[in-house]
Write a protein that holds these residues in place. Sequence first.
Motif, PDB file in Angstrom:
ATOM      1  N   PRO A 186       0.794  -1.194   0.289  1.00 27.61           N
ATOM      2  CA  PRO A 186       0.414   0.006   0.233  1.00 27.61           C
ATOM      3  C   PRO A 186       0.749   1.030   0.449  1.00 27.61           C
ATOM      4  CG  PRO A 186      -0.742  -1.509   1.718  1.00 27.61           C
ATOM      5  CD  PRO A 186       0.357  -2.359   1.472  1.00 27.61           C
ATOM      6  N   GLU A 187       2.271   0.908   0.737  1.00 28.50           N
ATOM      7  CA  GLU A 187       3.166   2.058   0.602  1.00 28.50           C
ATOM      8  C   GLU A 187       3.276   3.141  -0.800  1.00 28.50           C
ATOM      9  OE1 GLU A 187       5.890   1.304   3.786  1.00 28.50           O
ATOM     10  OE2 GLU A 187       4.329   0.766   5.219  1.00 28.50           O
ATOM     11  N   LEU A 188       3.388   1.741  -2.512  1.00 24.69           N
ATOM     12  CA  LEU A 188       4.227   2.301  -2.995  1.00 24.69           C
ATOM     13  C   LEU A 188       3.552   3.520  -3.860  1.00 24.69           C
ATOM     14  CD1 LEU A 188       4.657  -1.650  -4.390  1.00 24.69           C
ATOM     15  CD2 LEU A 188       6.030  -0.221  -3.325  1.00 24.69           C
ATOM     16  N   SER A 189       5.008   4.075  -4.309  1.00 26.01           N
ATOM     17  CA  SER A 189       4.194   5.138  -5.712  1.00 26.01           C
ATOM     18  C   SER A 189       3.062   4.272  -6.319  1.00 26.01           C
ATOM     19  CB  SER A 189       5.152   5.664  -5.856  1.00 26.01           C
ATOM     20  OG  SER A 189       6.147   5.161  -6.858  1.00 26.01           O
ATOM     21  N   GLU A 190       2.623   5.549  -7.632  1.00 26.52           N
ATOM     22  CA  GLU A 190       1.737   5.138  -8.992  1.00 26.52           C
ATOM     23  C   GLU A 190       2.578   4.047  -9.564  1.00 26.52           C
ATOM     24  OE1 GLU A 190      -1.036   6.133 -11.580  1.00 26.52           O
ATOM     25  OE2 GLU A 190      -0.882   7.837 -10.169  1.00 26.52           O
ATOM     26  N   SER A 191       4.181   4.658  -9.786  1.00 23.43           N
ATOM     27  CA  SER A 191       4.793   4.088 -10.987  1.00 23.43           C
ATOM     28  C   SER A 191       4.987   3.005 -10.478  1.00 23.43           C
ATOM     29  CB  SER A 191       5.710   4.846 -11.320  1.00 23.43           C
ATOM     30  OG  SER A 191       6.690   5.542  -9.525  1.00 23.43           O
ATOM     31  N   GLU A 192       5.496   2.185  -9.042  1.00 26.31           N
ATOM     32  CA  GLU A 192       6.619   1.120  -8.455  1.00 26.31           C
ATOM     33  C   GLU A 192       5.176   0.220  -8.051  1.00 26.31           C
ATOM     34  OE1 GLU A 192       9.662   2.838  -5.321  1.00 26.31           O
ATOM     35  OE2 GLU A 192       7.480   3.124  -4.678  1.00 26.31           O
ATOM     36  N   ALA A 193       4.256   0.987  -8.142  1.00 21.44           N
ATOM     37  CA  ALA A 193       2.836  -0.735  -8.444  1.00 21.44           C
ATOM     38  C   ALA A 193       2.505  -0.798  -9.633  1.00 21.44           C
ATOM     39  CB  ALA A 193       1.580   0.771  -7.498  1.00 21.44           C
ATOM     40  N   ILE A 194       2.427   0.284 -10.406  1.00 19.97           N
ATOM     41  CA  ILE A 194       3.142  -0.649 -11.730  1.00 19.97           C
ATOM     42  C   ILE A 194       3.715  -1.922 -11.764  1.00 19.97           C
ATOM     43  CG2 ILE A 194       2.799  -0.290 -13.699  1.00 19.97           C
ATOM     44  CD1 ILE A 194       1.863   3.184 -13.733  1.00 19.97           C
ATOM     45  N   ILE A 195       4.467  -1.625 -11.668  1.00 22.39           N
ATOM     46  CA  ILE A 195       5.575  -2.126 -12.306  1.00 22.39           C
ATOM     47  C   ILE A 195       5.621  -3.649 -11.088  1.00 22.39           C
ATOM     48  CG2 ILE A 195       8.180  -3.152 -11.924  1.00 22.39           C
ATOM     49  CD1 ILE A 195       8.434  -0.242 -12.028  1.00 22.39           C
ATOM     50  N   ALA A 196       4.802  -3.247 -10.061  1.00 22.98           N
ATOM     51  CA  ALA A 196       4.658  -4.530  -8.844  1.00 22.98           C
ATOM     52  C   ALA A 196       3.219  -5.163  -9.493  1.00 22.98           C
ATOM     53  CB  ALA A 196       4.699  -4.220  -7.799  1.00 22.98           C
ATOM     54  N   GLN A 197       2.811  -4.566  -9.689  1.00 24.19           N
ATOM     55  CA  GLN A 197       1.246  -5.067 -10.646  1.00 24.19           C
ATOM     56  C   GLN A 197       1.921  -6.437 -11.679  1.00 24.19           C
ATOM     57  OE1 GLN A 197      -1.467  -2.295 -12.980  1.00 24.19           O
ATOM     58  NE2 GLN A 197      -3.092  -3.919 -12.184  1.00 24.19           N
ATOM     59  N   VAL A 198       3.100  -5.509 -12.641  1.00 22.40           N
ATOM     60  CA  VAL A 198       3.569  -7.099 -13.560  1.00 22.40           C
ATOM     61  C   VAL A 198       3.539  -8.058 -13.031  1.00 22.40           C
ATOM     62  CG1 VAL A 198       5.479  -7.450 -15.334  1.00 22.40           C
ATOM     63  CG2 VAL A 198       4.276  -4.864 -15.086  1.00 22.40           C
ATOM     64  N   GLY A 199       4.521  -8.163 -11.747  1.00 31.03           N
ATOM     65  CA  GLY A 199       4.411  -9.409 -11.418  1.00 31.03           C
ATOM     66  C   GLY A 199       3.869 -10.293 -10.548  1.00 31.03           C
ATOM     67  N   GLY A 200       3.066  -9.120  -9.874  1.00 28.58           N
ATOM     68  CA  GLY A 200       1.667 -10.292  -9.543  1.00 28.58           C
ATOM     69  C   GLY A 200       1.230 -10.771 -10.348  1.00 28.58           C
TER      70      GLY A 200
END
Length: 507
Positions: free
Chosen positions: A200-214
Amino acid sequence: MTAHLPILPILIPMLGGLLMLIPPFTGPERFQARRAATLVLTLMQIACAIWLMISVTQNGAMMYAVGDWQAPFGIILYADQLSAMLIALTAFLGLGATLYSFAGTDRGGKYFHPLIQFQLLGISGAFLTNDLFNLFVFFEVLLIASYTLLIHGGGKQKTAANVHYVILNLIGSSLFLIALGTLYGTTGTLNIADMARKIPELSESEAIIAQVGGSLLLVVFGLKAAMLPLHFWLPRTYEAASAPVAALFAIMTKVGVYCIFRVYTVIFGEQAGYLANMIDAWIWPLAVLSIAVGTIGALASPNMRTLIGNLVIVSVGTLLIAFALRTPEATAAAFLYLIHSTLVTGALFLIADMLGQQRGKAFDRFVIARKIQSQTKLGILFFVAALAVAGLPPFSGFLGKLVILQAATENADRVWVWSAILISSLATIVALSRAGTTLFWRYGSSNDNEDSSLSRWQLSGAILLLAASPIMVIFGAGVIDYTNEAAAQLHDIPYLLDVMQLEGAKP
């Protein structure tokens, strides 16, 4: 001793499997010693699993830091009511498969029993680990054991199916590592609880990368679970495996389903901010289509083993529909159905093998063959298994599907859930009726000189697994209470962080 309880389901099969690789258990003439050892080991695992279930029910979830390296840096095992339940289910299924193998299947190779223990080791580790990298490690352990078990006994069909199975899983393992690297690069951790705190603490750009991993993780887990469109390997693979191996493989798809429940409830659940419920849009259509394709496959199956393989796909779709509802009640219903479907499909693989052995060269194909000698015994087993897997009362399939239907409270959800489950149940009745009619009533000339009598080990293994279905109904209230508590514990993220001694997740 209780403090070390979470690691015992891993240590017992690991040490037991290693000991069976050295004298006095080696050599083709030592199969009786290997049988005695594997029976003792499996009973020890069942006792340990029951002890673990009682402990986590009375005292709450347990964290075990291997080497006393604490979370989030160490290798962490996390035993809650869900993982304890699945450890017990795995050990019980292993006992049924092991007993059946004593009829002679285990003589096909001297490493059969050690490999069974390593298979149980990998599955138990996957259920207990609280770290995605260690989940990858245990995936590899169970896969390496399954590669060898699949070709146990040899033959062209097994070799061809195994090559297909190995290649697909190597691709899946590669994607798993890419997903782990992506998620570690954005969160700096692979501990499941710590990731739940940091996502929940990720920035929007980091969250997009994490979404790829997920998203890559969903592909990997979907492949393990045989979720559409990654299901095509399962019927052929399960058809090729020997009966006790196929029965044990009934839990393999549930490992993938378990990972979907664990990862996408804890890490990417409602509290995940930008990534909250990120796979919901995909799960609904994939779940419904998995049920549809599995049902059509069951109706079109040319033999009993392929039919059961397609019913496994149907069960996976049913579990994913319960996951898509995203409520603790639906999750509890899924856990109940998971227990039922694993044990009944495992028993069906054993029954199909016994039927095939009595039908000569036709084996379990839906063609005219010689008359089955033990029609009464096998007829009762098949009838009970068919009623259970189709979801008819008074067996566990009815109870499992009923609680999933009750969990769909929204009108829009009811349309999809009720239609998919009820139509697939009707089609399953038709498919199994066709199978039973052909196998038991359509027969040609019989050769009475051929001995195809059933072994007491074969019957004991199948009856053990099948008996769980009525027992689940008799003790249904207690089983439902347990699954409700397990589901509530899974959805309680602050409780997990507290057990792990981590800071609370930020909203």
